[in-house]
Structures are given as C-alpha cells and as structure tokens.
Scaffold this active site. Structure first.
Site, PDB file in Angstrom:
ATOM      1  N   ASN A 124       1.554  -3.176   4.146  1.00 54.63           N
ATOM      2  CA  ASN A 124       0.731  -3.848   3.631  1.00 54.63           C
ATOM      3  C   ASN A 124      -0.359  -4.350   4.443  1.00 54.63           C
ATOM      4  O   ASN A 124      -0.451  -4.101   5.611  1.00 54.63           O
ATOM      5  CB  ASN A 124       1.463  -4.888   2.719  1.00 54.63           C
ATOM      6  N   ASP A 149       0.883  -1.068  -0.178  1.00 53.80           N
ATOM      7  CA  ASP A 149      -0.114  -0.005  -0.026  1.00 53.80           C
ATOM      8  C   ASP A 149       1.034   1.237   0.033  1.00 53.80           C
ATOM      9  O   ASP A 149       0.428   2.341  -0.466  1.00 53.80           O
ATOM     10  CB  ASP A 149      -0.803   0.084   1.062  1.00 53.80           C
TER      11      ASP A 149
HETATM   12  O1  MRU Z   1      -7.768  -2.931   2.971  1.00 52.36           O
HETATM   13  P1  MRU Z   1      -7.455  -3.393   1.368  1.00 52.36           P
HETATM   14  O2  MRU Z   1      -8.382  -4.720   0.763  1.00 52.36           O
HETATM   15  O3  MRU Z   1      -7.628  -2.033   0.366  1.00 52.36           O
HETATM   16  O4  MRU Z   1      -5.958  -3.740   1.467  1.00 52.36           O
HETATM   17  C1  MRU Z   1      -5.499  -4.086   0.237  1.00 52.36           C
HETATM   18  C2  MRU Z   1      -3.958  -4.706   0.576  1.00 52.36           C
HETATM   19  O5  MRU Z   1      -3.260  -4.493   1.496  1.00 52.36           O
HETATM   20  C3  MRU Z   1      -3.211  -5.000  -0.617  1.00 52.36           C
HETATM   21  O6  MRU Z   1      -2.277  -6.172  -0.413  1.00 52.36           O
HETATM   22  C4  MRU Z   1      -2.529  -3.878  -1.130  1.00 52.36           C
HETATM   23  O7  MRU Z   1      -3.481  -2.761  -1.389  1.00 52.36           O
HETATM   24  C5  MRU Z   1      -1.927  -4.312  -2.553  1.00 52.36           C
HETATM   25  S1  MRU Z   1      -3.000  -4.441  -3.689  1.00 52.36           S
HETATM   26  C6  MRU Z   1      -2.244  -4.830  -5.417  1.00 52.36           C
END
Ligand code: MRU
Length: 356
Positions: A250, A240
């Site tokens: 992440n 992220d």
């Molecule tokens: O809370 P989320 O579902 O948005 O979290 C997503 C993640 O942590 C993913 O691993 C990250 O955004 C990478 S997506 C290619």
C-alpha cells in the site's frame, strides 16, 4: 452523503476529475484516445488501485471503440497494443492487470460468438461500464463487513486516500469508515498527510470534509505519537496488491504505521476487493514497487522545498501479514492464516461468505 466521482464513461469519451488539482480546483477532462487515458493513469490524474482498474477497462473500451480495424484479426492486434500501453503505466496496483485480463477475456468470448465488429465494440464498452458498476457494489459490501470492526466511538486512522476518488465507488478504507459513520458510530478520523504526494491532506481530508465526517489532519511524523497516546481504536487502509500470504503493498508509510500499531496494541486492518489479491505470488517480496520521480519529493506543487540533491520516491511499501489483524473484502473478512483464508475467499462465488 457526498460521494466524489473520479471517472465516468460518457458519450464523448472517458471523463476524469483531475486529482492532481484537488482540493483547490475541480477540473474535468474528457479523453477520446486510449493513449491519453494511459497518460492520465501514469500522471495520476486518476489514482488509487480500483479506480486505476476502472480507468484501464475504460481505456481498452475506448481503444476498441475508436479502432479503424476492419476485421477481428486487426482488432485483436490493436487490442494487444492497447493493453500493452495501459499495462506500462503503473506497476504495483494489480487491479490494473486484473482489468486488462478481464477485458481481454471478454473480447475473446465475443470474437468466438460473432463477426460483427459493431456488436463487439458495443459489448466492450458495456463490459467497462460493468467493471465500474461492480466496483460500487464491491465497496458497499466491503464497507458493511469492515464497519463491524470499527469502534462504537473514538478515533480511527487511515493512510493515503482509499476513498471514492481511489475506487470509483464509495471507497474501501473510507467506505468502511463511511458505513460505520452512517450506522451511527461516533468516529473521528485521523488523516496522515501522506508525503510526498499528499493524498491524505489533499484528497482524504477533502472527501471526509465534503461527506461531513469529522477529521483531524496530521503530518506523517505524528503517527507514532497519536498511536502511543492511546486514543486510536483502529486503523484501516486500502491496498494495491495482496500476496497469497497476506503481505500487502500500500502507499509508502503504511508499513511504519502497521509496526507502530502493533507496538501500541491498535488493530491494523486492510480493506480491499478480491481483485487486489495476487495469489500468483507467495509473498510480498515479489511485489514490484513503483519508483516515481524524485521531483515529487524535492518539490510540492511545482515549488522547490529542498536543494538540488538526490531524492528517493518508492511509491509503495509492503506490510508483512503478521501486522494485519484482518482483511475486509466484498466476500467477507479474512484473518490469519491468510494463505488459507484468502484462497477460500477468492474461490467463493457469493459476496456474503465470511472466512475467519
Ligand atoms: O499512488 P496512489 O495514490 O495510486 O496510491 C493509492 C494507495 O496507495 C491506496 O491506498 C490504494 O491504492 C488503495 S485505494 C482504495
């Protein structure tokens, strides 16, 4: 191979697949107001860092397209409000802020070159569509670089969902797995369910199953066992936000997987676009961690699974750079020392350079 489409720009508005309802139901909504797009991001109709960026870009385009402004100055004022609203949705994924900056930059460029509001509105929609198209190309390049690091045969572990649903392309971590699989590598994916929101169980398992890639779903507390018993060849997750030194935020649970990987000599990789870099911060300590509702821990799909007690829900954690064997990007593969290699990749213009 099947590729999920989480978001699409249509003549009617921004269409999203409701990821909260997967895998049971495939329901689409079409949003015609940027505030609805902001709410959809906050409520996780769309989620995953790059897909949030695409949604934000489309939200801005929608806001500008529907704005009643009659002058550039009025439209500029409205653009600021639109961007502020979208910026308040989710704090950790830096792609959101990257997309807002890009749309603001495009608006400034257009405002310098024309007074024609119709033309500006059209060009902002075009820019959002380009952000979307670029994500697809980006994922494919990440997939090609990362696939080289996947085992020829054996198990690969991931975390959360970093697939097509999370990027609006073929996925970052799942894109790597997908390309490796299409190259003929005999990969079997171990998918931790990823409590509390169950992106692994609900979304990654669904995507892999639909794509015909073999998988085994495990609960989060099985990760150590599977890494210790020695049959996992690599771990690849998304990100992220990646700080200048390579520390990576992440989905919650990624940090413990990375530590267990090191303990068991399993290489731990990150797959992410350059738009996920935040070189303005020196380390992961400065990454804001989103706190979500405790109800997402005490309840699953609206059903209470715990008594009415306090519950914590940090949505992300930070993995220190020393646990990361390499970071796959669309411009190549970064390895330690990340402070140098990430800067080099961010500065490189072409998608084909590798820094190692
Ligand atoms: O809370 P989320 O579902 O948005 O979290 C997503 C993640 O942590 C993913 O691993 C990250 O955004 C990478 S997506 C290619």
């Amino acid at each position: 191979m099947y590729v999920a489409q989480p978001i699409e720009w249509t003549e009617q508005g921004v269409m999203m697949l409701d990821q909260r309802r997967l895998p049971a139901d495939e329901i689409h909504y079409t949003y015609t107001d940027y505030r609805e797009v902001a709410k959809a991001i906050r409520d996780m109709v769309v989620r995953g860092a790059p897909a949030i960026g695409v949604a934000a870009a489309m939200g801005v385009a929608l806001g500008v397209q529907k704005s009643p402004a009659r002058t550039i100055a009025e439209l500029q004022t409205e653009l600021s409000e639109i961007c502020e609203t979208l910026a308040k949705t989710r704090p950790t994924a830096v792609d959101l802020f990257w997309a807002l900056e890009r749309m603001k930059g495009r608006f400034a460029e257009l405002a310098r070159s024309t007074n024609d509001l119709g033309k500006i509105r059209g060009a902002m929609v075009q820019e959002a569509k380009e952000v979307h198209a670029e994500k697809k190309a980006t994922d494919e390049a990440i997939g090609r670089f990362g696939a080289e690091y996947m085992p020829k045969e054996g198990q690969v572990m991931t975390q959360c969902n970093a697939g097509a649903l999370a990027t609006a392309g073929i996925g970052t971590a799942l894109g790597v797995i997908r390309v490796a699989f299409e190259q003929g590598r005999k990969i079997h994916v171990l998918v931790p369910e990823t409590r509390p929101y169950l992106q692994g169980a609900r979304l990654t398992a669904w995507e892999l199953y639909r794509g015909g890639i073999p998988l085994t779903l495990i609960t989060d507390n099985m990760v150590g066992h599977f890494l210790k018993t020695g049959k996992v060849g690599a771990i690849v997750t998304g990100a992220d936000r990646i700080a200048a030194n390579g520390d990576t935020a992440n989905k919650i649970g990624t940090y413990q997987i990375a530590v267990l990987a090191k303990e068991n000599n399993v290489p731990f990789y990150i797959a992410a676009p350059i738009s996920t870099f935040d070189l303005s911060i020196a380390s992961g300590e400065q990454i804001p961690i989103e706190e979500r509702s405790s109800g997402e821990v005490t309840h699953i799909q609206g059903v209470r699974i715990a008594p009415d007690v306090p519950a914590a829900h940090p949505a992300f954690d930070v993995t220190p750079n020393r646990y990361i064997a390499a970071i796959f990007t669309e411009r190549g593969v970064a390895k330690a020392p990340y402070t140098e290699t990430l800067r080099e990749l961010a500065a490189a213009g072409s998608p084909a350079k590798a820094a190692s």
